[in-house]
Design a protein around this motif. Structure first.
Motif, mmCIF file in Angstrom:
data_model
loop_
_atom_site.group_PDB
_atom_site.id
_atom_site.type_symbol
_atom_site.label_atom_id
_atom_site.label_comp_id
_atom_site.label_asym_id
_atom_site.label_seq_id
_atom_site.Cartn_x
_atom_site.Cartn_y
_atom_site.Cartn_z
ATOM 1 N N GLN A 1 0.799 -1.109 0.127
ATOM 2 C CA GLN A 1 0.064 0.143 0.078
ATOM 3 C C GLN A 1 0.812 1.130 -0.075
ATOM 4 O O GLN A 1 0.650 2.336 -0.676
ATOM 5 N N ILE B 1 0.829 4.380 -2.696
ATOM 6 C CA ILE B 1 0.385 5.654 -2.212
ATOM 7 C C ILE B 1 1.537 6.688 -2.709
ATOM 8 O O ILE B 1 1.158 7.742 -3.117
ATOM 9 N N GLU C 1 -5.555 11.908 -4.267
ATOM 10 C CA GLU C 1 -6.413 10.859 -3.681
ATOM 11 C C GLU C 1 -6.250 9.511 -4.346
ATOM 12 O O GLU C 1 -6.180 9.503 -5.501
ATOM 13 N N TYR D 1 -8.302 -1.628 6.243
ATOM 14 C CA TYR D 1 -7.552 -0.506 5.679
ATOM 15 C C TYR D 1 -7.628 0.824 6.575
ATOM 16 O O TYR D 1 -6.530 1.472 6.381
ATOM 17 N N GLU D 2 -8.608 0.636 7.495
ATOM 18 C CA GLU D 2 -8.462 1.819 8.295
ATOM 19 C C GLU D 2 -7.192 2.002 8.954
ATOM 20 O O GLU D 2 -6.460 2.934 9.539
ATOM 21 N N TYR E 1 -4.484 1.191 8.198
ATOM 22 C CA TYR E 1 -3.259 1.932 7.166
ATOM 23 C C TYR E 1 -3.837 3.438 6.828
ATOM 24 O O TYR E 1 -2.922 4.104 5.909
ATOM 25 N N GLY E 2 -4.600 4.185 7.449
ATOM 26 C CA GLY E 2 -4.798 5.484 7.230
ATOM 27 C C GLY E 2 -5.964 5.778 6.243
ATOM 28 O O GLY E 2 -6.372 6.974 5.808
ATOM 29 N N TRP E 3 -6.621 4.726 5.583
ATOM 30 C CA TRP E 3 -7.736 4.897 4.665
ATOM 31 C C TRP E 3 -8.935 5.299 5.467
ATOM 32 O O TRP E 3 -9.234 4.825 6.676
ATOM 33 N N ARG E 4 -9.830 6.313 4.910
ATOM 34 C CA ARG E 4 -11.094 6.672 5.618
ATOM 35 C C ARG E 4 -12.271 6.016 4.738
ATOM 36 O O ARG E 4 -12.299 6.365 3.644
ATOM 37 N N TYR F 1 -13.363 3.264 0.422
ATOM 38 C CA TYR F 1 -12.311 3.834 0.910
ATOM 39 C C TYR F 1 -11.631 5.154 0.477
ATOM 40 O O TYR F 1 -11.574 4.888 -1.008
ATOM 41 N N TYR G 1 -7.944 7.656 0.584
ATOM 42 C CA TYR G 1 -6.699 7.943 1.166
ATOM 43 C C TYR G 1 -6.172 9.408 0.173
ATOM 44 O O TYR G 1 -6.017 9.269 -0.929
#
Length: 158
Positions: A98, A102, A112, A123-124, A126-129, A145, A147
């Motif tokens: 990931q 990114i 994004e 995934y949350e 790892y910073g995914w919203r 999600y 990012y």
């Protein structure tokens, strides 16, 4: 361990096709995934497929695609088809794959990334919203999600 574009090591293409077909195929023919991989090996163009290798051992794969959810073609680009070989799981490779996509997407100028998943709470970490649910063809609800690749994302503004 190295992460590199599949076009730099095309001998792994057949294994990547088999992995993503078996993991994500859900009734689709192998030829569908072969087409995706065949068309994701042009330097500097999307879609792209990346692989993680150690020596001659393929450990995992991930894609940076134009579209991974036909019902949400308004979102672009997508982290897609993240797969880690069972023998390599539990060692942080999913996170490294990931991070690679990114960083690549940020360097390419995207603001994004998006992905969809049938599961939650992975995934949350790892910073995914989570941004809501979507519909995978023909009628499967999936979680969407985002990012943010903007340097100021999450930063303090004045």
């Amino acid at each position: 361990m190295n992460i590199l574009p599949l076009y730099a090591a095309p001998q792994f293409a057949e294994q990547v096709i088999d992995w993503i077909w078996q993991a994500f195929g859900d009734g689709l023919p192998r030829e569908f995934f072969q087409s995706v991989i065949d068309h994701s090996q042009t330097p500097g163009a999307l879609p792209l497929t990346f692989i993680a290798v150690e020596g001659e051992q393929l450990l995992g794969t991930v894609g940076l695609w134009r579209c991974d959810l036909i019902s949400r073609q308004d979102l672009y680009p997508w982290l897609a088809a993240l797969y880690v070989d069972e023998a390599a799981r539990g060692k942080g490779l999913a996170g490294l794959l990931q991070e690679h996509v990114i960083a690549f997407a940020a360097q390419a100028g995207y603001s994004e990334l998006h992905l969809w998943s049938a599961c939650r709470d992975f995934y949350e970490r790892y910073g995914w919203r989570y941004i809501g649910d979507g519909l995978e063809y023909p009628n499967k609800t999936v979680h969407l999600y985002r990012y943010s690749l903007c340097p100021s994302a999450g930063g303090t503004t004045e």
